[in-house]
Design a protein around this motif. Structure first.
Motif, PDB file in Angstrom:
ATOM      1  N   LYS A 159       0.724  -1.125   0.133  1.00 38.65           N
ATOM      2  CA  LYS A 159       0.046  -0.027  -0.002  1.00 38.65           C
ATOM      3  C   LYS A 159       0.852   1.141   0.082  1.00 38.65           C
ATOM      4  O   LYS A 159       0.636   2.266  -0.760  1.00 38.65           O
ATOM      5  N   CYS A 160       2.032   1.279   1.044  1.00 40.46           N
ATOM      6  CA  CYS A 160       2.882   2.544   0.908  1.00 40.46           C
ATOM      7  C   CYS A 160       3.436   2.596  -0.465  1.00 40.46           C
ATOM      8  O   CYS A 160       3.836   3.722  -0.955  1.00 40.46           O
ATOM      9  N   TYR A 163       1.135   4.407  -2.666  1.00 35.15           N
ATOM     10  CA  TYR A 163       1.190   5.879  -2.511  1.00 35.15           C
ATOM     11  C   TYR A 163       2.273   6.649  -3.064  1.00 35.15           C
ATOM     12  O   TYR A 163       2.301   7.761  -3.444  1.00 35.15           O
ATOM     13  N   ASP A 167       2.540   9.905  -5.307  1.00 33.23           N
ATOM     14  CA  ASP A 167       3.342  10.918  -4.947  1.00 33.23           C
ATOM     15  C   ASP A 167       4.390  11.387  -6.033  1.00 33.23           C
ATOM     16  O   ASP A 167       4.503  12.637  -6.330  1.00 33.23           O
ATOM     17  N   LEU A 172      -0.614  13.059  -4.669  1.00 33.05           N
ATOM     18  CA  LEU A 172      -0.767  12.377  -3.360  1.00 33.05           C
ATOM     19  C   LEU A 172      -1.862  13.254  -2.546  1.00 33.05           C
ATOM     20  O   LEU A 172      -1.621  14.514  -2.267  1.00 33.05           O
ATOM     21  N   ASN A 176      -4.943   9.888   0.809  1.00 32.89           N
ATOM     22  CA  ASN A 176      -3.761   9.075   0.466  1.00 32.89           C
ATOM     23  C   ASN A 176      -2.763   9.324   1.493  1.00 32.89           C
ATOM     24  O   ASN A 176      -2.397   8.180   2.066  1.00 32.89           O
ATOM     25  N   GLU A 177      -2.640  10.514   2.002  1.00 36.35           N
ATOM     26  CA  GLU A 177      -1.685  10.593   3.335  1.00 36.35           C
ATOM     27  C   GLU A 177      -2.173  10.060   4.485  1.00 36.35           C
ATOM     28  O   GLU A 177      -1.445   9.349   5.123  1.00 36.35           O
ATOM     29  N   LEU A 180      -1.774   6.272   4.291  1.00 32.49           N
ATOM     30  CA  LEU A 180      -0.360   5.781   4.307  1.00 32.49           C
ATOM     31  C   LEU A 180       0.169   6.172   5.931  1.00 32.49           C
ATOM     32  O   LEU A 180       0.898   5.149   6.321  1.00 32.49           O
TER      33      LEU A 180
END
Length: 252
Positions: A159-160, A163, A167, A172, A176-177, A180
């Motif tokens: 997942k990271c 993102y 980004d 991003l 999404n932040e 994360l």
């Protein structure tokens, strides 16, 4: 924005996947020596392990050659890594094919990032996600406790990575932040008390994610500071700590 070695922390899963078949102390000691760049001793221990468990020895040798390459920065060490990677690909269908292929592609994307190969690293990242999904669909329900902890880490890292790719193209979002941060919190809470090496590798992994994806140099500094204290001979860890300090004027 340039990214480097998103998969640097992800190498840990492949040896821990099979590590339950060996005493935890033996695996922990080899990983400790790899992180402290005690390469001569690592080679001796790997030679012994090849006789009893060639599969685990093969996984550990992959990571040993990676660390040797990025710390020595020599043509000879890079050639050793490339030769081993090619030989590994030739035998990729022996044993657990899905895990073997995932291991290969993880190291391929690390190498692509190191050499800053543009399109190749994105294509390889997609292949990694395919085999993560195949493993998840095939035997995740039957994972033993150690395997389950490792796979939880892989899922959150996946997942990271998504993102981070978003980004990289400046897309991003605040949503999404937040996702994360949720993934990072889940990673922080994953534990496997039987292997001290799990915590070591997880902290290195988290340090890279905090620095390169979450852009939180303070938390990254905390991880690399602890690791550099534990492994004082590892100049890579010290360089990462200093990079975090310079980015946000962290003192310590």
């Amino acid at each position: 924005m340039q990214r480097q070695n998103y998969f640097l922390g992800l190498f840990f899963f492949f040896f821990t996947y099979s590590a339950f078949s060996q005493p935890s102390e033996q695996i922990d000691e080899i990983v400790k020596k790899i992180y402290n760049l005690e390469f001569a001793d690592v080679e001796n221990r790997l030679e012994g392990l090849i006789n009893t468990d060639p599969r685990i020895a093969g996984y550990l040798k992959f990571d040993f050659l990676w660390w040797k390459m990025i710390s020595n920065k020599s043509v000879a060490s890079e050639l050793d890594f490339a030769n081993y990677k090619n030989a590994y690909q030739d035998n990729i269908n022996i044993g657990d094919k899905d895990f073997n292929k995932l291991i290969y592609y993880l190291y391929q994307i690390r190498y692509d990032n190191l050499k800053n190969v543009g399109f190749s690293k994105y294509w390889t990242a997609l292949k990694c996600q395919v085999f993560i999904q195949k493993i998840n669909d095939g035997n995740a329900a039957n994972l033993r406790p150690l395997e389950r902890a490792i796979f939880q880490l892989i899922v959150e890292f996946d997942k990271c990575l998504k993102y981070s790719l978003i980004d990289e193209f400046n897309f991003l979002s605040t949503q999404n932040e937040k996702k994360l941060l949720v993934s990072l919190d889940k990673i922080e809470k994953i534990d496997n008390g039987n292997y001290s090496s799990f915590l070591t590798i997880k902290n290195y992994f988290l340090g890279k994610i905090y620095l390169e994806i979450a852009h939180d140099s303070i938390k990254a500094y905390e991880k690399f500071s602890k690791l550099s204290e534990e492994f004082p001979a590892n100049g890579v860890l010290i360089d990462m700590k200093n990079k975090c300090r310079s980015k946000h004027s962290v003192t310590g």
